[in-house]
Design an enzyme around this catalytic site. Structure first.
Site, PDB file in Angstrom:
ATOM      1  N   ARG A   7       0.852  -1.200   0.000  1.00  0.00           N
ATOM      2  CA  ARG A   7       0.000   0.000   0.000  1.00  0.00           C
ATOM      3  C   ARG A   7       0.876   1.234   0.000  1.00  0.00           C
ATOM      4  O   ARG A   7       1.827   1.338   0.769  1.00  0.00           O
ATOM      5  CB  ARG A   7      -0.845   0.051   1.284  1.00  0.00           C
ATOM      6  CG  ARG A   7      -1.866  -1.003   1.383  1.00  0.00           C
ATOM      7  CD  ARG A   7      -2.950  -0.666   2.386  1.00  0.00           C
ATOM      8  NE  ARG A   7      -2.497  -0.123   3.658  1.00  0.00           N
ATOM      9  CZ  ARG A   7      -3.320   0.270   4.613  1.00  0.00           C
ATOM     10  NH1 ARG A   7      -4.625   0.197   4.443  1.00  0.00           N
ATOM     11  NH2 ARG A   7      -2.865   0.732   5.748  1.00  0.00           N
ATOM     12  N   THR A  45      -1.587   7.406  -0.287  1.00  0.00           N
ATOM     13  CA  THR A  45      -2.918   7.209  -0.886  1.00  0.00           C
ATOM     14  C   THR A  45      -3.633   5.979  -0.332  1.00  0.00           C
ATOM     15  O   THR A  45      -4.846   5.836  -0.505  1.00  0.00           O
ATOM     16  CB  THR A  45      -2.794   7.009  -2.415  1.00  0.00           C
ATOM     17  OG1 THR A  45      -2.060   5.788  -2.630  1.00  0.00           O
ATOM     18  CG2 THR A  45      -2.071   8.165  -3.075  1.00  0.00           C
ATOM     19  N   ASP A  97       5.279  -5.988   9.321  1.00  0.00           N
ATOM     20  CA  ASP A  97       6.361  -5.583  10.225  1.00  0.00           C
ATOM     21  C   ASP A  97       6.441  -6.506  11.440  1.00  0.00           C
ATOM     22  O   ASP A  97       7.539  -6.832  11.917  1.00  0.00           O
ATOM     23  CB  ASP A  97       6.150  -4.138  10.694  1.00  0.00           C
ATOM     24  CG  ASP A  97       6.528  -3.131   9.623  1.00  0.00           C
ATOM     25  OD1 ASP A  97       7.217  -3.514   8.655  1.00  0.00           O
ATOM     26  OD2 ASP A  97       6.133  -1.956   9.755  1.00  0.00           O
TER      27      ASP A  97
HETATM   28  C1  PRP Z   1      -0.951  -4.878   4.388  1.00  0.00           C
HETATM   29  C2  PRP Z   1      -1.714  -6.173   4.515  1.00  0.00           C
HETATM   30  C3  PRP Z   1      -2.567  -6.163   3.293  1.00  0.00           C
HETATM   31  C4  PRP Z   1      -2.887  -4.697   3.133  1.00  0.00           C
HETATM   32  C5  PRP Z   1      -4.275  -4.452   3.644  1.00  0.00           C
HETATM   33  O1  PRP Z   1       0.104  -5.012   3.521  1.00  0.00           O
HETATM   34  O2  PRP Z   1      -0.876  -7.296   4.635  1.00  0.00           O
HETATM   35  O3  PRP Z   1      -1.914  -6.664   2.129  1.00  0.00           O
HETATM   36  O4  PRP Z   1      -1.940  -3.983   3.919  1.00  0.00           O
HETATM   37  O5  PRP Z   1      -4.648  -3.134   3.439  1.00  0.00           O
HETATM   38  P1  PRP Z   1      -5.803  -2.723   2.412  1.00  0.00           P
HETATM   39  O6  PRP Z   1      -6.931  -3.651   2.674  1.00  0.00           O
HETATM   40  O7  PRP Z   1      -6.112  -1.298   2.799  1.00  0.00           O
HETATM   41  O8  PRP Z   1      -5.264  -2.823   1.026  1.00  0.00           O
HETATM   42  P2  PRP Z   1       1.156  -3.826   3.279  1.00  0.00           P
HETATM   43  O9  PRP Z   1       0.713  -2.992   2.120  1.00  0.00           O
HETATM   44  O10 PRP Z   1       1.402  -3.118   4.576  1.00  0.00           O
HETATM   45  O11 PRP Z   1       2.434  -4.612   2.792  1.00  0.00           O
HETATM   46  P3  PRP Z   1       3.357  -5.664   3.580  1.00  0.00           P
HETATM   47  O12 PRP Z   1       2.580  -6.956   3.678  1.00  0.00           O
HETATM   48  O13 PRP Z   1       4.534  -5.772   2.669  1.00  0.00           O
HETATM   49  O14 PRP Z   1       3.706  -5.108   4.930  1.00  0.00           O
HETATM   50  N1  URA Z   2      -2.142  -3.357   6.976  1.00  0.00           N
HETATM   51  C1  URA Z   2      -1.748  -3.821   8.181  1.00  0.00           C
HETATM   52  O1  URA Z   2      -0.756  -4.561   8.273  1.00  0.00           O
HETATM   53  N2  URA Z   2      -2.451  -3.471   9.264  1.00  0.00           N
HETATM   54  C2  URA Z   2      -3.532  -2.689   9.187  1.00  0.00           C
HETATM   55  O2  URA Z   2      -4.148  -2.400  10.232  1.00  0.00           O
HETATM   56  C3  URA Z   2      -3.940  -2.204   7.938  1.00  0.00           C
HETATM   57  C4  URA Z   2      -3.230  -2.566   6.834  1.00  0.00           C
END
Ligand code: PRP
Ligand code: URA
Length: 209
Positions: free
Chosen positions: A104, A108, A203
């Site tokens: 994400r 945005t 994380d």
């Molecule tokens: C997190 C999570 C989802 C997403 C959810 O990933 O693992 O993929 O956010 O958010 P959304 O429903 O608003 O799209 P992130 O983008 O933080 O990436 P990561 O898994 O690499 O930490």
């Molecule tokens: N992605 C995460 O890992 N945690 C949240 O709460 C939302 C998006």
């Protein structure tokens, strides 16, 4: 119409509460993600196809059901979805594993794709998409769009925690898929993080806090 199942099992609830606790360290968090994925996987795999195979017991020869080989593809949404793969593989060790890399944008909150590798012939398979968090729904919707473009038809999305906003959005965008949710939380904060949630799942799994 796909089904939505929100888990209602004390073991799942207990483990998700431990995951939420900010004192839970990376090692323990990873174990919990794996365990919750396995418990949820039991429900998500309920309608896997089986076929009758011959087996010889100490008493007699018989035909009994076994899961049809090579019919399951696990496609974790990177990074955090990776944490759920081991638990699911312990249920379906012969599953193929693909990967879809989405992150994400911090401003945005919209997902962008950075990697993708899928098994062949996913149109014949049950495609299970694990990602611990369903927040706005943007990442899940994008991942399902992509799997459908590649021919996927029988799709199951699994998340450990969902916000109602994300669940609604995913259902509206893809009413045909099955959705499995460990716990439905209250909502999103101004940074599109789930409340109460557990913070950033990636994380916490990978120790990049
Ligand atoms: C997190 C999570 C989802 C997403 C959810 O990933 O693992 O993929 O956010 O958010 P959304 O429903 O608003 O799209 P992130 O983008 O933080 O990436 P990561 O898994 O690499 O930490
Ligand atoms: N992605 C995460 O890992 N945690 C949240 O709460 C939302 C998006």
């Amino acid at each position: 119409m796909g089904k939505v199942l929100i888990m209602d099992h004390p073991l799942v609830k207990h483990k998700i509460t431990l995951m939420r606790d900010e004192r839970t360290d990376t090692k323990e968090f990873r174990i919990l993600v794996r365990e919750v994925a396995m418990l949820m996987g039991y429900e998500a795999m309920r309608d896997l196809p089986t076929e009758l195979v011959s087996v010889k017991t100490p008493i007699t020869e018989t035909k009994q059901p076994m899961i049809t080989h090579n019919k399951v593809a696990l496609v974790p949404i990177l990074r955090a979805g990776l944490g759920m793969v081991d638990g699911l593989l312990s249920l379906v060790p012969n599953a193929k594993v693909g990967h879809i890399g989405l992150a994400r944008d911090e401003e945005t909150h919209l997902p962008y794709e950075y990697y993708c590798k899928l098994p062949r012939n996913i149109s014949d398979m049950t495609v299970v998409l694990p990602d611990p968090m369903l927040a706005t729904g943007g990442s899940a919707i994008h991942a399902v769009d992509f799997i459908k473009q590649k021919g996927g038809r029988n799709i199951k999305f699994m998340c450990i925690i969902a916000a109602p906003e994300g669940l609604d959005a995913l259902q509206k965008a893809h009413p045909d898929i099955d959705i499995f949710v460990g716990c439905l939380d209250e909502g999103l904060n101004e940074n599109a993080y789930i409340i109460p949630g557990l913070g950033d799942a990636g994380d916490r799994i990978f120790g990049t806090l």
